[in-house]
Design a protein around this motif. Structure first.
Motif, PDB file in Angstrom:
ATOM      1  N   GLY A 190      -1.143  -3.603  -9.982  1.00 13.67           N
ATOM      2  CA  GLY A 190      -1.409  -2.203  -9.220  1.00 13.67           C
ATOM      3  C   GLY A 190      -1.489  -2.013  -8.395  1.00 13.67           C
ATOM      4  O   GLY A 190      -2.171  -1.029  -8.341  1.00 13.67           O
ATOM      5  N   ARG A 191      -1.678  -3.102  -7.184  1.00 15.13           N
ATOM      6  CA  ARG A 191      -2.008  -2.768  -6.053  1.00 15.13           C
ATOM      7  C   ARG A 191      -0.943  -1.640  -5.252  1.00 15.13           C
ATOM      8  O   ARG A 191      -0.968  -1.142  -4.563  1.00 15.13           O
ATOM      9  CB  ARG A 191      -1.885  -3.846  -5.908  1.00 15.13           C
ATOM     10  N   ARG A 192       0.301  -1.460  -5.671  1.00 14.69           N
ATOM     11  CA  ARG A 192       1.512  -0.232  -4.785  1.00 14.69           C
ATOM     12  C   ARG A 192       0.388   0.642  -5.586  1.00 14.69           C
ATOM     13  O   ARG A 192       1.027   2.417  -4.962  1.00 14.69           O
ATOM     14  CB  ARG A 192       2.394  -0.315  -5.500  1.00 14.69           C
ATOM     15  N   VAL A 193      -0.493   1.913  -6.692  1.00 17.64           N
ATOM     16  CA  VAL A 193      -0.618   2.909  -6.771  1.00 17.64           C
ATOM     17  C   VAL A 193      -1.583   3.245  -6.910  1.00 17.64           C
ATOM     18  O   VAL A 193      -2.885   1.321  -7.571  1.00 17.64           O
ATOM     19  CB  VAL A 193       0.199   3.114  -8.164  1.00 17.64           C
ATOM     20  N   PHE A 194      -2.912   3.925  -6.113  1.00 17.03           N
ATOM     21  CA  PHE A 194      -3.823   4.343  -7.236  1.00 17.03           C
ATOM     22  C   PHE A 194      -4.296   5.541  -7.396  1.00 17.03           C
ATOM     23  O   PHE A 194      -4.763   6.602  -6.269  1.00 17.03           O
ATOM     24  CB  PHE A 194      -4.829   4.057  -5.144  1.00 17.03           C
ATOM     25  N   PRO A 195      -4.201   5.665  -8.656  1.00 19.10           N
ATOM     26  CA  PRO A 195      -4.296   6.946  -9.610  1.00 19.10           C
ATOM     27  C   PRO A 195      -5.888   7.363  -8.869  1.00 19.10           C
ATOM     28  O   PRO A 195      -6.080   8.858  -8.300  1.00 19.10           O
ATOM     29  CB  PRO A 195      -5.373   6.225 -11.051  1.00 19.10           C
ATOM     30  N   ALA A 196      -7.143   6.473  -8.283  1.00 18.58           N
ATOM     31  CA  ALA A 196      -8.465   7.154  -8.039  1.00 18.58           C
ATOM     32  C   ALA A 196      -8.030   8.153  -6.564  1.00 18.58           C
ATOM     33  O   ALA A 196      -8.663   9.170  -6.432  1.00 18.58           O
ATOM     34  CB  ALA A 196      -9.874   6.656  -7.592  1.00 18.58           C
ATOM     35  N   ALA A 197      -7.400   7.454  -5.218  1.00 16.72           N
ATOM     36  CA  ALA A 197      -6.700   8.322  -4.613  1.00 16.72           C
ATOM     37  C   ALA A 197      -5.534   8.265  -3.900  1.00 16.72           C
ATOM     38  O   ALA A 197      -5.095   7.912  -3.803  1.00 16.72           O
ATOM     39  CB  ALA A 197      -7.296   7.632  -3.565  1.00 16.72           C
ATOM     40  N   PRO A 198      -4.490   9.054  -4.521  1.00 17.48           N
ATOM     41  CA  PRO A 198      -3.795   9.011  -4.645  1.00 17.48           C
ATOM     42  C   PRO A 198      -2.586   8.694  -3.581  1.00 17.48           C
ATOM     43  O   PRO A 198      -1.951   8.208  -3.431  1.00 17.48           O
ATOM     44  CB  PRO A 198      -2.394  10.530  -5.803  1.00 17.48           C
ATOM     45  N   ASP A 199      -2.985   9.338  -2.612  1.00 14.96           N
ATOM     46  CA  ASP A 199      -2.031   9.868  -1.310  1.00 14.96           C
ATOM     47  C   ASP A 199      -2.699   8.767  -0.373  1.00 14.96           C
ATOM     48  O   ASP A 199      -1.894   8.588   0.470  1.00 14.96           O
ATOM     49  CB  ASP A 199      -3.236  10.558  -0.528  1.00 14.96           C
ATOM     50  N   ARG A 200      -3.986   7.283  -0.816  1.00 16.50           N
ATOM     51  CA  ARG A 200      -3.907   6.270  -0.519  1.00 16.50           C
ATOM     52  C   ARG A 200      -2.973   5.422  -1.102  1.00 16.50           C
ATOM     53  O   ARG A 200      -3.335   3.763  -0.637  1.00 16.50           O
ATOM     54  CB  ARG A 200      -5.245   5.452   0.077  1.00 16.50           C
ATOM     55  N   SER A 201      -1.999   5.150  -1.993  1.00 15.77           N
ATOM     56  CA  SER A 201      -1.113   4.434  -2.683  1.00 15.77           C
ATOM     57  C   SER A 201      -0.478   4.146  -1.723  1.00 15.77           C
ATOM     58  O   SER A 201       0.440   5.210  -1.229  1.00 15.77           O
ATOM     59  CB  SER A 201      -0.771   5.093  -3.940  1.00 15.77           C
ATOM     60  N   LEU A 202       0.009   2.764  -1.988  1.00 20.62           N
ATOM     61  CA  LEU A 202       1.051   1.813  -0.699  1.00 20.62           C
ATOM     62  C   LEU A 202       2.715   2.694  -1.219  1.00 20.62           C
ATOM     63  O   LEU A 202       2.892   2.705  -0.031  1.00 20.62           O
ATOM     64  CB  LEU A 202       0.977   0.357  -1.059  1.00 20.62           C
ATOM     65  N   LEU A 203       3.006   3.167  -2.557  1.00 23.22           N
ATOM     66  CA  LEU A 203       4.230   3.231  -2.792  1.00 23.22           C
ATOM     67  C   LEU A 203       4.223   4.479  -1.497  1.00 23.22           C
ATOM     68  O   LEU A 203       5.430   5.099  -1.233  1.00 23.22           O
ATOM     69  CB  LEU A 203       3.178   3.709  -4.316  1.00 23.22           C
ATOM     70  N   LEU A 204       3.326   5.636  -1.434  1.00 29.08           N
ATOM     71  CA  LEU A 204       3.702   7.147  -1.192  1.00 29.08           C
ATOM     72  C   LEU A 204       3.735   6.575   0.914  1.00 29.08           C
ATOM     73  O   LEU A 204       4.067   6.841   1.381  1.00 29.08           O
ATOM     74  CB  LEU A 204       2.134   7.573  -1.195  1.00 29.08           C
ATOM     75  N   LEU A 205       2.102   5.932   0.664  1.00 34.10           N
ATOM     76  CA  LEU A 205       2.301   5.155   2.221  1.00 34.10           C
ATOM     77  C   LEU A 205       3.482   4.500   3.044  1.00 34.10           C
ATOM     78  O   LEU A 205       3.799   5.079   3.955  1.00 34.10           O
ATOM     79  CB  LEU A 205       0.742   4.660   2.549  1.00 34.10           C
ATOM     80  N   LYS A 206       3.986   4.257   2.646  1.00 30.37           N
ATOM     81  CA  LYS A 206       5.365   3.196   2.726  1.00 30.37           C
ATOM     82  C   LYS A 206       6.128   4.349   3.157  1.00 30.37           C
ATOM     83  O   LYS A 206       7.312   3.771   4.018  1.00 30.37           O
ATOM     84  CB  LYS A 206       5.089   1.958   1.916  1.00 30.37           C
ATOM     85  N   ALA A 207       6.907   4.767   1.484  1.00 30.41           N
ATOM     86  CA  ALA A 207       7.598   6.079   1.827  1.00 30.41           C
ATOM     87  C   ALA A 207       7.315   6.363   2.847  1.00 30.41           C
ATOM     88  O   ALA A 207       8.734   7.082   2.943  1.00 30.41           O
ATOM     89  CB  ALA A 207       7.794   6.273   0.136  1.00 30.41           C
ATOM     90  N   THR A 208       6.562   7.455   3.685  1.00 30.69           N
ATOM     91  CA  THR A 208       6.503   8.300   4.308  1.00 30.69           C
ATOM     92  C   THR A 208       6.262   7.476   5.284  1.00 30.69           C
ATOM     93  O   THR A 208       6.475   8.285   6.451  1.00 30.69           O
ATOM     94  CB  THR A 208       4.671   9.222   3.873  1.00 30.69           C
ATOM     95  N   GLY A 209       5.840   6.551   5.780  1.00 31.13           N
ATOM     96  CA  GLY A 209       6.544   6.091   7.092  1.00 31.13           C
ATOM     97  C   GLY A 209       4.867   5.740   7.358  1.00 31.13           C
ATOM     98  O   GLY A 209       4.814   5.521   8.898  1.00 31.13           O
ATOM     99  N   GLN A 210       3.657   6.092   6.934  1.00 33.38           N
ATOM    100  CA  GLN A 210       2.364   6.260   7.491  1.00 33.38           C
ATOM    101  C   GLN A 210       1.779   4.476   7.862  1.00 33.38           C
ATOM    102  O   GLN A 210       0.906   4.016   8.149  1.00 33.38           O
ATOM    103  CB  GLN A 210       1.670   6.789   6.583  1.00 33.38           C
ATOM    104  N   LEU A 211       2.219   3.391   7.276  1.00 29.09           N
ATOM    105  CA  LEU A 211       2.320   2.154   6.860  1.00 29.09           C
ATOM    106  C   LEU A 211       3.863   1.778   7.019  1.00 29.09           C
ATOM    107  O   LEU A 211       4.805   2.065   6.812  1.00 29.09           O
ATOM    108  CB  LEU A 211       1.558   1.330   5.536  1.00 29.09           C
ATOM    109  N   PRO A 212       3.870   0.372   7.842  1.00 26.30           N
ATOM    110  CA  PRO A 212       5.151  -0.372   8.412  1.00 26.30           C
ATOM    111  C   PRO A 212       5.384  -0.535   6.743  1.00 26.30           C
ATOM    112  O   PRO A 212       5.609  -1.497   5.163  1.00 26.30           O
ATOM    113  CB  PRO A 212       4.615  -1.451   9.044  1.00 26.30           C
ATOM    114  N   HIS A 213       7.299   0.302   6.894  1.00 30.89           N
ATOM    115  CA  HIS A 213       8.075  -0.788   5.770  1.00 30.89           C
ATOM    116  C   HIS A 213       9.350  -0.481   6.555  1.00 30.89           C
ATOM    117  O   HIS A 213      10.190   0.152   7.537  1.00 30.89           O
ATOM    118  CB  HIS A 213       7.930   0.872   4.744  1.00 30.89           C
ATOM    119  N   GLY A 214       9.585  -1.799   5.607  1.00 32.20           N
ATOM    120  CA  GLY A 214      11.230  -1.749   6.065  1.00 32.20           C
ATOM    121  C   GLY A 214      12.933  -1.338   5.436  1.00 32.20           C
ATOM    122  O   GLY A 214      13.428  -1.454   7.123  1.00 32.20           O
TER     123      GLY A 214
END
Length: 832
Positions: A190-214
């Motif tokens: 479950g590394r892509r989603v983080f219910p304890a801190a939703p804004d830190r989920s990889l799913l959202l960080l990558k989709a919004t360009g906050q982390l590198p995303h192909g």
């Protein structure tokens, strides 16, 4: 002898310039769509898609509603004014609406939305917002999966491909939400989603360009998509209730519209759910035009037309459902009169041209019609005697009599046997197959010559049993030896459906699912094989039992079911393939007759009413649906009479229009306002070269004089046929045959040993004409033109050819050069 000397080059240059000339290109102004002046704007109509025009109820903060504002003019025309109107709501604070007509709730309450246009008219919509503060549980399949699809995350070029992308895999286009849920929530701990801190989920960080995303940034932090996905993560990643309603169908508004060139139309998409509720899904739907040269569509559903006149369809897809918007783009020329109709084909086709304001070309002359119809029906050039007799005939019905004469000839049967044997995969992959391929070809040819009804023709192929030696159609099962091939070839050949995608997942452009695919496969579930009487051949037989096919996804056994039909309980002793043929040949079958009609229409007009001709899905509609339906209905009423279908098409004035464009229809490729020239098929072209040169090609094991179009299979070695695009009969798709010109073709016609030997043959046309002292050069030139083009030379052509012969040191070589020049002209190489 390489013919590059100055006189021959100059002569062929003259012929190339003279043949298949075109009318002057229309100027830019004449290309523009010119709809009549609509007159004064009289009123505005506001559409929400929910069945009520004056009242709209919105439930929940997540709801978005696209408005559709149509201006109604004095002429009765309707035009989209969604982006041209001003929106105001009272009181403030209940709803918000942007300039594109997208309405969103701000708080519970009621408001009046006023829509007004600068020209004066206005309209009102009463809006009520309820349950704004309620935050219902997010349903993964209904809410999250559509986000992945809209933003391309589960596309074939991203995480939706078979191996996924960078360690993350989704089902293609979101057709398997349970699998996607497992990939996203359970995979990799479950590394892509983080219910304890939703804004830190990889799913959202990558989709919004906050982390590198192909894939780059897909949406922003203040977007609807971000808020919904964040809430889902914060809620603890629920999948959602098992009994939650699902999308039953979608509906696009408007369904069709007449539009000017460079005009815009906002689309509105409503999803209808299994519990009877509806929801606006415009911003989550996907849009794709079927003709990118005619229109483009924005991600928000705004259709923008381009220059070309005709019809364009926009596929709308949401989850597993599809619908279609159709735009008609007229040229707008006022047409006083149309050519007199010969039959119902003309009536419907000319009515369409009149609606488009697209004037048709004039009727072609007799020489052109003779050559065109003989090539299309018989697969050859007219003989010298046929041309002379036809041109001398002054009777009014000579064109009809020519069609009947060609249909009665064995040449017709050989020509269409060539077509059918290719798509039926009559392929000799080893020498021991020779008996079977020859027998199958002979059966096809004889069936066409005797005018076997098409439904019987298909039945005897699809339900074939026994040995090839006794029942040649069994040869079809030799190449389609897997159930999947039998299903896919049957659907593509006889139903006009490319159903291959549904083998592994829901069809991305259609309504067909894996259940539909394997229900069709059940018709072939009892086909068995054993060693046949001939070496390397098999005997096909029906093994009685319950006819089912196992769906690999669900594990269920599917009953035999025609596409869109009800399951059939087939008696154990009845071959399910016979039941399949029964279903296909029913008069009300929506696919069978239309598929054949469209295939034959393309044969005669170069373009199907649906294109490609075997991709007749709901999202790829016909350019003239009424015409397609009418011809299909006529075909059924005739008893599936193939010769009658050919006769009906060829007797129409539409088939007899000139290929010469007028100032308005040069760019028309879908409305048949003129005949569209096309290069002769490889086999027909080789036979035509043989006919003109008087030097027939010899084929190993075949009688002298055998035409290329009459060869029983594709295993006859011929570089000419290969380089000019002869298909290999490896698939059921007519796209195997290529008609694109290339350098190798030009070089082969100009300098190849094969062509040079035909020209220089002592028994060939040039040698015979040069040696005949009883005939004048003028007679010889007239004969060559009549053989090549079915017409006499013009005075200019005659004088140039005569001058060339008079100056030649070797008269035989001069005639060879003239024949060579004629072969290399567009008028010879093309059916026009």
């Amino acid at each position: 002898m390489i013919r590059t000397h100055a006189l021959a080059t100059a002569f062929v240059a003259f012929l190339l310039a003279a043949s298949l000339g075109h009318a002057a290109e229309p100027d830019a102004e004449s290309k523009k769509s010119r709809l009549p002046d609509p007159g004064e704007l009289t009123s505005l109509a506001v559409e929400t898609g929910h069945g009520t025009e004056a009242r709209l109820e919105i439930r929940g903060a997540d709801t978005r509603q696209q408005l559709l504002v149509t201006g109604v003019y004095a002429s009765g025309q309707g035009r989209d004014l969604t982006a041209e109107t001003v929106y105001e709501s009272q009181p403030e604070g209940v709803i918000s609406i942007d300039a594109s007509g997208m309405l969103t709730p701000l708080d519970d309450g009621s408001a009046i939305l006023r829509v007004r246009h600068e020209a004066g008219p206005s309209a009102e919509l009463a809006v009520t917002v309820r349950d704004f503060d309620r935050q219902p549980e997010v349903h993964f399949a209904n809410h999250i999966t559509p986000i992945f699809t809209k933003h391309g995350c589960n596309g074939g070029g991203c995480h939706g491909k078979s191996g996924g992308q960078n360690g993350f895999r989704l089902s293609l286009l979101g057709f398997e939400p349970p699998e996607d849920y497992q990939f996203l929530v359970k995979e990799a701990r479950g590394r892509r989603v983080f219910p304890a801190a939703p804004d830190r989920s990889l799913l959202l960080l990558k989709a919004t360009g906050q982390l590198p995303h192909g894939g780059g940034e897909r949406f922003t932090e203040d977007s609807y998509e971000y808020r919904l996905m964040r809430r889902w993560i914060a809620q603890g990643l629920p999948y959602g209730a098992e009994d939650a309603p699902t999308v039953d169908r979608i509906e696009v508004f408007p369904r069709e519209r007449i539009m000017d060139a460079h005009a815009q139309q906002q689309l509105l998409v409503i999803a209808h759910y299994t519990d009877g509720s509806t929801q606006d899904v415009t911003r989550m739907a996907q849009f794709e035009p079927n003709a990118v040269e005619m229109a483009e569509v924005s991600p928000t559903g705004v259709v923008t037309t381009i220059d070309q006149t005709g019809d364009v369809a926009v596929m709308v897809r949401y989850q597993a459902q599809v619908d279609v918007f159709r735009a008609t783009i007229p040229l707008g020329i006022q047409i006083e009169s149309m050519p007199q109709a010969n039959n119902f084909i003309d009536e419907l086709a000319f009515a369409k041209l009149k609606q488009l304001g697209l004037p048709p070309s004039e009727l072609c002359d007799d020489a052109t019609f003779l050559r065109r119809s003989t090539v299309a029906i018989a697969g050859r050039l007219p003989t010298l005697e046929e041309s002379q007799e036809f041109m001398a005939d002054a009777s009014e019905n000579k064109r009809d009599r020519l069609i009947d004469r060609l249909l009665g000839s064995i040449d017709y049967a050989e020509n269409f046997a060539n077509k059918w044997a290719t798509v039926l995969r009559n392929k000799r992959v080893q020498d021991t197959y020779k008996h079977g391929t020859y027998a199958f070809h002979m059966w096809i040819r004889n069936s066409l010559h005797q005018n076997m009804p098409y439904d019987q023709f298909v039945r005897e192929i699809v339900a074939a049993s026994g040995d090839i030696g006794r029942n040649p159609p069994v040869a079809w099962y030799r190449e389609v030896n897997e159930v999947e091939e039998q299903v896919e070839d049957t659907a593509q050949l006889f139903l006009g459906m490319r159903i291959q995608c549904a083998r592994c997942h829901h069809h991305p452009f259609e309504k067909w699912s894996q259940k539909d695919y394997y229900s069709l496969a059940a018709f072939f579930s009892q086909v068995q094989r054993k060693e046949g009487e001939l070496p390397s051949e098999q005997r096909i037989f029906h093994n009685p039992g319950k006819a089912t096919a196992k769906n690999p996804k669900t594990g269920e056994n599917e009953l035999p079911t025609g596409l869109g039909d009800e399951p059939q309980e087939v008696a154990p002793d009845y071959d399910p393939r016979q039941a399949l043929a029964d279903w296909m040949s029913q008069p009300d079958n929506p696919f069978f007759a239309r598929a054949l009609v469209n295939r034959y229409w393309k044969h005669f007009f170069s373009r199907g009413l649906v294109e490609p001709e075997d991709d007749m899905r709901v999202t790829n509609p016909a350019t003239n649906p009424e015409l397609l339906d009418a011809v299909a209905e006529h075909f059924v009423e005739s008893g599936y009479d193939l010769k009658d279908l050919v006769r009906t098409i060829c007797r129409s004035r539409l088939f007899q229009l000139s290929s010469e464009p007028n100032p308005y229809n040069a760019d028309d490729k879908q409305n048949y306002s003129r005949y569209f020239p096309r290069r002769l098929r490889a086999e027909v072209l080789l036979d035509s070269v043989d006919s003109l040169t008087g030097s027939p090609t010899k084929y190993a094991g075949m009688p002298a004089g055998t035409r290329a179009v009459a060869l029983p299979d594709t295993e006859f070695n011929s570089f000419f046929l290969t380089v000019f695009g002869r298909p290999e009969a490896a698939t059921a798709c007519e796209c195997e045959r290529t008609s694109d010109a290339n350098l190798a073709q030009s070089l082969h016609l100009i300098n190849s040993n094969e062509i040079q030997q035909k020209l220089a043959s002592k028994e060939g046309r040039a040698a015979i004409l040069a040696a005949d002292a009883q005939r004048t050069p003028a007679d010889n030139i007239a004969e060559l033109y009549m053989r090549a083009y079915s017409r006499l030379p013009t005075p200019d052509e005659q004088s140039r050819a005569m001058a060339y012969i008079e100056k030649a040191e070797n008269v035989g070589h001069a005639y060879e050069d003239i024949v060579w020049a004629l072969i290399n002209t567009k008028e010879f190489l093309f059916d026009h």
